[in-house]
Design a protein around this motif. Structure first.
Motif, PDB file in Angstrom:
ATOM      1  N   CYS A  98       0.839  -1.194   0.000  1.00  0.00           N
ATOM      2  CA  CYS A  98       0.000   0.000   0.000  1.00  0.00           C
ATOM      3  C   CYS A  98       0.879   1.251   0.000  1.00  0.00           C
ATOM      4  CB  CYS A  98      -0.945  -0.001   1.196  1.00  0.00           C
ATOM      5  SG  CYS A  98      -0.153  -0.026   2.819  1.00  0.00           S
ATOM      6  N   SER A  99       0.349   2.305  -0.592  1.00  0.00           N
ATOM      7  CA  SER A  99       1.052   3.589  -0.651  1.00  0.00           C
ATOM      8  C   SER A  99       0.020   4.699  -0.510  1.00  0.00           C
ATOM      9  CB  SER A  99       1.787   3.728  -1.983  1.00  0.00           C
ATOM     10  OG  SER A  99       0.858   3.812  -3.056  1.00  0.00           O
ATOM     11  N   GLU A 101      -0.508   6.892  -2.684  1.00  0.00           N
ATOM     12  CA  GLU A 101      -1.146   7.001  -3.988  1.00  0.00           C
ATOM     13  C   GLU A 101      -2.227   5.938  -4.176  1.00  0.00           C
ATOM     14  OE1 GLU A 101       2.721   9.012  -4.047  1.00  0.00           O
ATOM     15  OE2 GLU A 101       2.102   7.015  -3.426  1.00  0.00           O
ATOM     16  N   SER A 102      -1.899   4.680  -3.840  1.00  0.00           N
ATOM     17  CA  SER A 102      -2.894   3.620  -4.024  1.00  0.00           C
ATOM     18  C   SER A 102      -4.050   3.769  -3.051  1.00  0.00           C
ATOM     19  CB  SER A 102      -2.244   2.237  -3.880  1.00  0.00           C
ATOM     20  OG  SER A 102      -1.766   2.015  -2.570  1.00  0.00           O
ATOM     21  N   ASN A 103      -3.766   4.237  -1.830  1.00  0.00           N
ATOM     22  CA  ASN A 103      -4.855   4.483  -0.883  1.00  0.00           C
ATOM     23  C   ASN A 103      -5.824   5.525  -1.422  1.00  0.00           C
ATOM     24  OD1 ASN A 103      -4.064   2.646   1.062  1.00  0.00           O
ATOM     25  ND2 ASN A 103      -2.978   4.148   2.312  1.00  0.00           N
ATOM     26  N   LEU A 105      -6.346   6.344  -4.571  1.00  0.00           N
ATOM     27  CA  LEU A 105      -7.073   5.814  -5.719  1.00  0.00           C
ATOM     28  C   LEU A 105      -8.189   4.877  -5.283  1.00  0.00           C
ATOM     29  CD1 LEU A 105      -7.271   5.497  -8.817  1.00  0.00           C
ATOM     30  CD2 LEU A 105      -5.656   3.587  -8.615  1.00  0.00           C
ATOM     31  N   ARG A 106      -7.903   4.027  -4.314  1.00  0.00           N
ATOM     32  CA  ARG A 106      -8.868   3.002  -3.916  1.00  0.00           C
ATOM     33  C   ARG A 106      -9.907   3.509  -2.927  1.00  0.00           C
ATOM     34  NH1 ARG A 106      -4.349  -1.706  -2.665  1.00  0.00           N
ATOM     35  NH2 ARG A 106      -4.003  -2.386  -4.830  1.00  0.00           N
ATOM     36  N   GLN A 183      -2.197  -0.706   6.959  1.00  0.00           N
ATOM     37  CA  GLN A 183      -3.452  -0.521   6.231  1.00  0.00           C
ATOM     38  C   GLN A 183      -4.681  -0.710   7.137  1.00  0.00           C
ATOM     39  OE1 GLN A 183      -5.654   0.797   3.949  1.00  0.00           O
ATOM     40  NE2 GLN A 183      -4.041   0.178   2.494  1.00  0.00           N
TER      41      GLN A 183
END
Length: 215
Positions: A98-99, A101-103, A105-106, A183
């Protein structure tokens, strides 16, 4: 032969850890409370460009998931470490870390400020001269990422439990990076990150050790 513990640490929830494991030594990771994902990267200590390769590990094994007997391979297909013990039974190779950025986006822009595994990797990797260009696909110990027949995957409740563990024997001198995943937006940590234990041990001749103690 018997195992002698060289170092042992409890890694707090959401925290990083890193360590040097000499060839032949064993790194043991214990899920203390259960259902805790442990993001993991591995590098050759003498040449960190020779890092863990998910693609080569999966291709050589013909299997997406890791368990006892799985060999972690580098970018040149050479073994970095071997899973010697595993009472969880299956570990993820494709879910990634997880990053921020991905957090975003999701889960939405409100998650941008949340700590994530990529930040843990970068913080801990800096101690070994590693940076963003050294980050690659990682292993998620204890994380449950089922893959359906049509290729769809998801992050669902873990199959781990308190006290379950995985052990890796280093096939050459390596550097391990861990992010004890922070996360809280999906069930990989049961929405509640918890502590793990890491220990490095070496095999010693019990009779010789006893003789030295008596002398």
């Amino acid at each position: 032969m018997t195992a002698k513990t060289l170092t042992e640490h409890v890694v707090d929830a959401r925290a990083p850890w890193s360590g040097f494991i000499a060839a032949g030594q064993t790194l043991r990771i214990t899920d203390l409370e259960g259902n805790q994902a442990v993001d993991f990267l591995l590098f050759d200590a003498a040449d960190t460009t020779l890092r863990y390769s998910a693609q080569n590990t999966i291709a050589a094994a013909g299997e997406l998931f890791l368990t006892t007997g799985s060999v972690l391979r580098d970018v040149e297909h050479r073994p970095l470490a071997t899973v010697t013990a595993d009472n969880c039974g299956r570990h993820d190779t494709i879910g990634g870390a997880c990053s921020k950025e991905s957090n975003t986006l999701r889960y939405g822009h409100q998650t941008w400020a949340q700590h994530a595994c990529v930040e843990n990797f970068l913080h801990e990797g800096a101690k070994w001269g590693l940076g963003k260009r050294d980050m690659t696909g990682n292993i998620n110990w204890f994380m449950n990422v089922p893959v359906e027949d049509d290729g769809c995957l998801g992050i669902v409740d873990g199959i781990s439990a308190p006290g379950l563990e995985v052990a890796l024997r280093a096939e050459r001198d390596v550097i391990a990076l861990i992010s004890n995943c922070p996360q809280i937006n999906n069930p990989c940590n049961a929405f509640n990150p918890t502590a793990i234990r890491v220990a490095v041990s070496a095999q010693v001749d019990a009779s010789q050790a006893s003789a030295r103690a008596e002398s």
